[in-house]
Design a protein around this motif. Structure first.
Motif, short mmCIF file in Angstrom:
data_model
loop_
_atom_site.label_atom_id
_atom_site.label_comp_id
_atom_site.label_asym_id
_atom_site.label_seq_id
_atom_site.Cartn_x
_atom_site.Cartn_y
_atom_site.Cartn_z
N CYS A 116 0.84 -1.21 0.00
CA CYS A 116 0.00 0.00 0.00
C CYS A 116 0.87 1.26 0.00
O CYS A 116 0.52 2.28 -0.59
N THR A 148 0.47 3.76 -3.75
CA THR A 148 -0.58 4.63 -3.19
C THR A 148 -1.55 5.10 -4.26
O THR A 148 -2.70 5.43 -3.95
N SER A 202 -4.08 -3.88 -3.95
CA SER A 202 -4.47 -4.04 -2.54
C SER A 202 -4.04 -5.42 -2.08
O SER A 202 -3.79 -6.33 -2.89
#
Length: 437
Positions: free
Chosen positions: A20, A24, A100
């Motif tokens: 993550c 981003t 993710s």
């Protein structure tokens, strides 16, 4: 010494935090859709993305991705509007994804956007690669070199029976004054299964190639990407080497597909393909009519010329016959006069010869008669001399036994009774003795 460790959940959390932190913002990636499923209840779309390496198609990377229902409707509609084609397995795509990671489900990519222009560009790249491979294989122009029958009437049709293009094709043929014998070979003409289906249909036709004059491949209109299977190497390879001329009526107005390029004839629509066949028959029909008119005209000219020649020859013949008759008449009259004179001369000569022959015949007849009278007189005298009565009168007798005259005393036995004929009367005597010579 104690070993330092962390729990699995801590490791998963560290991985999630690292990913993550590194991703981003969403990123754009290219991949092939290996599998695609839309949940009918939730509306979510689940993808299996793969990246294949080399010509053997072995996956080099793969990942799961999802398009949430709220975005799937918008993105699929956008993609379909730009390409004219639904998202499906086997398609190369350019996707914007959000990376993710979940402690239970692992790495996941959430699709947030799609670029349809990339897919269209990839289709063109595939098209150019197919063309290059076909040329390298030496088959690109083979079907185009086949000679189409002057009037192709036995037509094998590759199409879906429900397609509007097939109905348009048959309607155009049926409205013509010419007879066409068509046989439909059902094939899927859209989507991922079209390649195998069309190849199977072509294989069935090739097995009965001597029953047809040509093959017509029909499909209605569609977008460039919707017709991308027409750039398939396998379909194009089969058509390029097909033993019958192939007519493509594929319903598109933009760039030619590879199938259009390798087929012997390419028409824009199924109706145009049917019109091509009808026009070919009409052209041949017109040529026959033209040739018939030319033959008739030439025949009339020849007959007229012959009539004039015959008239001229007839006139010359009549003139010559008249001249010949005149000359023959003169010659016949002269010959008749000559013959009459010769006949009269011959008759006189023959009459004189007959007179001489008559005298000679009379003299010869008299001599013959005199000689025959003399011979008759001599024969009469001999007959008188040989008369049995005269012989018996001189004292001779005839001895018979059983009605047969005897000439040899040795044949008579003592005691036999014999008949003796004298000049006057007969005696029956018995042999009492005899002498044998």
């Amino acid at each position: 010494m104690a070993v330092s460790f962390i729990t699995l959940s801590q490791l998963q959390q560290a991985i999630r935090q690292t990913l993550c932190g590194a991703f981003t913002s969403p990123v754009w990636i290219t991949a092939e859709i290996g599998e695609m499923k839309v949940n009918a209840r939730s509306g979510h779309c689940y993808l299996q993305l793969v990246e294949k390496g080399g010509r053997n198609g072995v996956p080099q990377a793969q990942a799961s991705a999802v398009i949430w229902a709220g975005q799937y409707g918008m993105l699929s509609s956008f993609f379909r509007g730009a390409t004219g084609r639904e998202l499906e397995a086997g398609m190369q795509v350019l996707l914007q994804v959000q990376v993710s990671y979940h402690e239970l489900y692992g790495l996941s990519l959430r699709v947030t956007d799609i670029d349809p222009l990339y897919t269209l560009g990839d289709l063109e790249r595939q098209r150019q690669e197919t063309i290059a491979r076909l040329r390298e294989d030496g088959v690109f122009d083979l079907n185009g070199s086949l000679e189409l029958a002057l009037v192709p009437q036995r037509i094998a049709v590759v199409s879906s029976p429900q397609a509007a293009g097939y109905r348009d094709f048959m309607k155009e043929l049926g409205g013509s004054p010419y007879r066409f014998d068509t046989e439909l070979f059902d094939a899927v003409m859209q989507g991922h299964g079209a390649e195998a289906s069309i190849i199977d249909a072509l294989g069935c036709i090739a097995a009965r190639a001597d029953e047809f004059d040509a093959v017509v491949i029909i499909r209605g209109g569609g977008s460039q990407s919707d017709l991308s299977f027409l750039n398939s190497y396998l379909i194009s390879f089969h058509i390029a080497q097909f033993p019958l001329p192939v007519i493509a009526g594929l319903g598109h107005d933009k760039d030619q597909s590879v199938v259009d390029m390798v087929a012997a004839f390419s028409l824009k629509t199924p109706t145009a393909a049917a019109a091509f066949l009808v026009d070919r028959a009409a052209a041949f029909d017109a040529s026959l009519e033209s040739m018939g008119q030319a033959v008739t005209s030439r025949a009339v000219q020849v007959l007229e010329q012959r009539r004039k020649e015959v008239t001229m020859v007839g006139t010359l013949l009549r003139e010559r016959i008249a001249g010949v008759r005149m000359r023959v008449g003169w010659r016949l009259q002269a010959a008749a006069d000559t013959m009459t004179a010769q006949v009269r001369r011959l008759m006189r000569e023959q009459a004189a010869r007959l007179d001489v022959a008559s005298v000679q015949l009379h003299e010869r007849t008299e001599r013959i008669f005199a000689a025959q009278r003399l011979r008759l007189e001599q024969a009469g005298r001999l007959a008188d001399i040989a008369d049995p009565q005269r012989i018996l009168a001189r004292g001779f007798a005839v001895v018979r036994r059983g009605g047969h005259a005897l000439t040899d005393a040795a044949s008579v036995q003592v005691g036999e009774r014999l008949e003796v004929t004298l000049r006057k009367g007969k005696l029956t005597v018995e042999v009492v003795d005899h002498e044998k010579e």
